[in-house]
Design a protein around this motif. Sequence first.
Motif, PDB file in Angstrom:
ATOM      1  N   ASP A 183      27.384  44.050  36.338  1.00 20.21           N
ATOM      2  CA  ASP A 183      27.309  43.157  35.187  1.00 20.21           C
ATOM      3  C   ASP A 183      27.879  41.802  35.592  1.00 20.21           C
ATOM      4  N   GLU A 184      27.066  40.764  35.473  1.00 21.42           N
ATOM      5  CA  GLU A 184      27.489  39.443  35.933  1.00 21.42           C
ATOM      6  C   GLU A 184      28.630  38.876  35.099  1.00 21.42           C
ATOM      7  N   TYR A 185      28.867  39.419  33.906  1.00 16.55           N
ATOM      8  CA  TYR A 185      29.951  38.938  33.055  1.00 16.55           C
ATOM      9  C   TYR A 185      31.253  39.710  33.277  1.00 16.55           C
ATOM     10  N   GLU A 186      31.229  40.702  34.156  1.00 20.91           N
ATOM     11  CA  GLU A 186      32.435  41.459  34.478  1.00 20.91           C
ATOM     12  C   GLU A 186      32.891  41.114  35.893  1.00 20.91           C
ATOM     13  N   LEU A 187      34.198  41.096  36.064  1.00 21.32           N
ATOM     14  CA  LEU A 187      34.745  40.818  37.388  1.00 21.32           C
ATOM     15  C   LEU A 187      34.506  42.000  38.312  1.00 21.32           C
ATOM     16  N   PRO A 188      34.252  41.755  39.584  1.00 17.76           N
ATOM     17  CA  PRO A 188      34.077  42.860  40.536  1.00 17.76           C
ATOM     18  C   PRO A 188      35.345  43.706  40.645  1.00 17.76           C
ATOM     19  N   ARG A 189      35.173  44.880  41.184  1.00 16.10           N
ATOM     20  CA  ARG A 189      36.292  45.804  41.310  1.00 16.10           C
ATOM     21  C   ARG A 189      37.360  45.276  42.266  1.00 16.10           C
ATOM     22  N   ASP A 190      36.929  44.466  43.242  1.00 16.74           N
ATOM     23  CA  ASP A 190      37.881  43.951  44.233  1.00 16.74           C
ATOM     24  C   ASP A 190      38.779  42.848  43.673  1.00 16.74           C
ATOM     25  N   ILE A 191      38.384  42.239  42.575  1.00 20.51           N
ATOM     26  CA  ILE A 191      39.182  41.159  41.985  1.00 20.51           C
ATOM     27  C   ILE A 191      40.293  41.763  41.141  1.00 20.51           C
ATOM     28  N   ARG A 192      41.521  41.468  41.503  1.00 18.76           N
ATOM     29  CA  ARG A 192      42.670  42.002  40.779  1.00 18.76           C
ATOM     30  C   ARG A 192      43.172  40.992  39.750  1.00 18.76           C
ATOM     31  N   THR A 193      43.854  41.509  38.756  1.00 20.28           N
ATOM     32  CA  THR A 193      44.408  40.684  37.690  1.00 20.28           C
ATOM     33  C   THR A 193      45.922  40.635  37.821  1.00 20.28           C
ATOM     34  N   VAL A 194      46.459  39.438  37.793  1.00 20.29           N
ATOM     35  CA  VAL A 194      47.907  39.227  37.871  1.00 20.29           C
ATOM     36  C   VAL A 194      48.405  38.906  36.466  1.00 20.29           C
ATOM     37  N   ARG A 195      49.359  39.678  35.995  1.00 20.49           N
ATOM     38  CA  ARG A 195      49.898  39.493  34.646  1.00 20.49           C
ATOM     39  C   ARG A 195      51.279  38.860  34.727  1.00 20.49           C
ATOM     40  N   VAL A 196      51.423  37.715  34.063  1.00 20.26           N
ATOM     41  CA  VAL A 196      52.689  36.982  34.014  1.00 20.26           C
ATOM     42  C   VAL A 196      53.026  36.722  32.553  1.00 20.26           C
ATOM     43  N   ASN A 197      54.216  37.124  32.154  1.00 23.95           N
ATOM     44  CA  ASN A 197      54.682  36.957  30.771  1.00 23.95           C
ATOM     45  C   ASN A 197      55.560  35.711  30.700  1.00 23.95           C
ATOM     46  N   ARG A 198      55.017  34.643  30.123  1.00 21.05           N
ATOM     47  CA  ARG A 198      55.783  33.399  30.041  1.00 21.05           C
ATOM     48  C   ARG A 198      56.907  33.486  29.020  1.00 21.05           C
ATOM     49  N   LEU A 199      56.687  34.242  27.952  1.00 18.98           N
ATOM     50  CA  LEU A 199      57.759  34.406  26.962  1.00 18.98           C
ATOM     51  C   LEU A 199      58.954  35.132  27.569  1.00 18.98           C
ATOM     52  N   LYS A 200      58.654  36.125  28.403  1.00 27.16           N
ATOM     53  CA  LYS A 200      59.721  36.841  29.095  1.00 27.16           C
ATOM     54  C   LYS A 200      60.458  35.911  30.057  1.00 27.16           C
TER      55      LYS A 200
END
Length: 248
Positions: A183-200
């Motif tokens: 699906d061209e609107y979904e990121l490939p499996r190799d692309i990872r997501t980095v989560r950063v909490n600015r409030l924290k």
Amino acid sequence: SPLESDTILCDIVTSISDHSPGGNTLNCPYRFLCPVLFHALKAHNYLHEEDLIADFNVCESSSAHESASSRVAKVSCSFPPMRALLCRIAMLRALNRRAKYALPLYSLRPPQEDSAVLGGCSGFGASVERLGKTEQKLSGWIQAPSIGKRLRVLKTLFFTSVKRSLFDGITEATTTATSLSQDEYELPRDIRTVRVNRLKARKGMNSSDRIIRRKNSVFGQLQTELRGWTGAALRRGYVAKGHGGQKR
């Protein structure tokens, strides 16, 4: 010295070309370069006596004049005639045109930096720069001649566009390939997501404990998230729908 003079001229020419229509020093036309250089020298009384009767039309780019004038103002030596400067600029361009294609073929690291053997003060081995002893004068230390060492000495003669071309080529050649998603609107499996909490992170900055502030900061969270990543994952580039052409 000739190297210092060429370095000053290279810096001035690069600053002028950055404001040219193409932004490339190798392709900057002389009809754009000459008037800016002439009026920058004239504004600081650096014109040679042969050029006092000459005149050039003022270039329309005010930013180019300001950039060149600021570079010339830092120089405390005299300049040769304009014809000599233009000849030298032509030689620098010829050097950079060849360097653009030759630099990817040579190693920029001297062979001594690849060696773990020190060799003593009268033999070959790791360079003084690698040992961190640049402030100490070691008599009898041999610096092995190499192309990499010579390129480092002459690095100030290469235009910014040539250096950027080399860097972009290395970045593109070492980019990790990414398999496409179904699906061209979904990121490939190799692309990872980095989560950063600015409030924290903001809350952690109010803490009196230095360890908590460091751990909860934005950089601390990024370090925690990226700790297990390999170098190949960090060299990955991918443009998806909605990214606006920016590689993520």
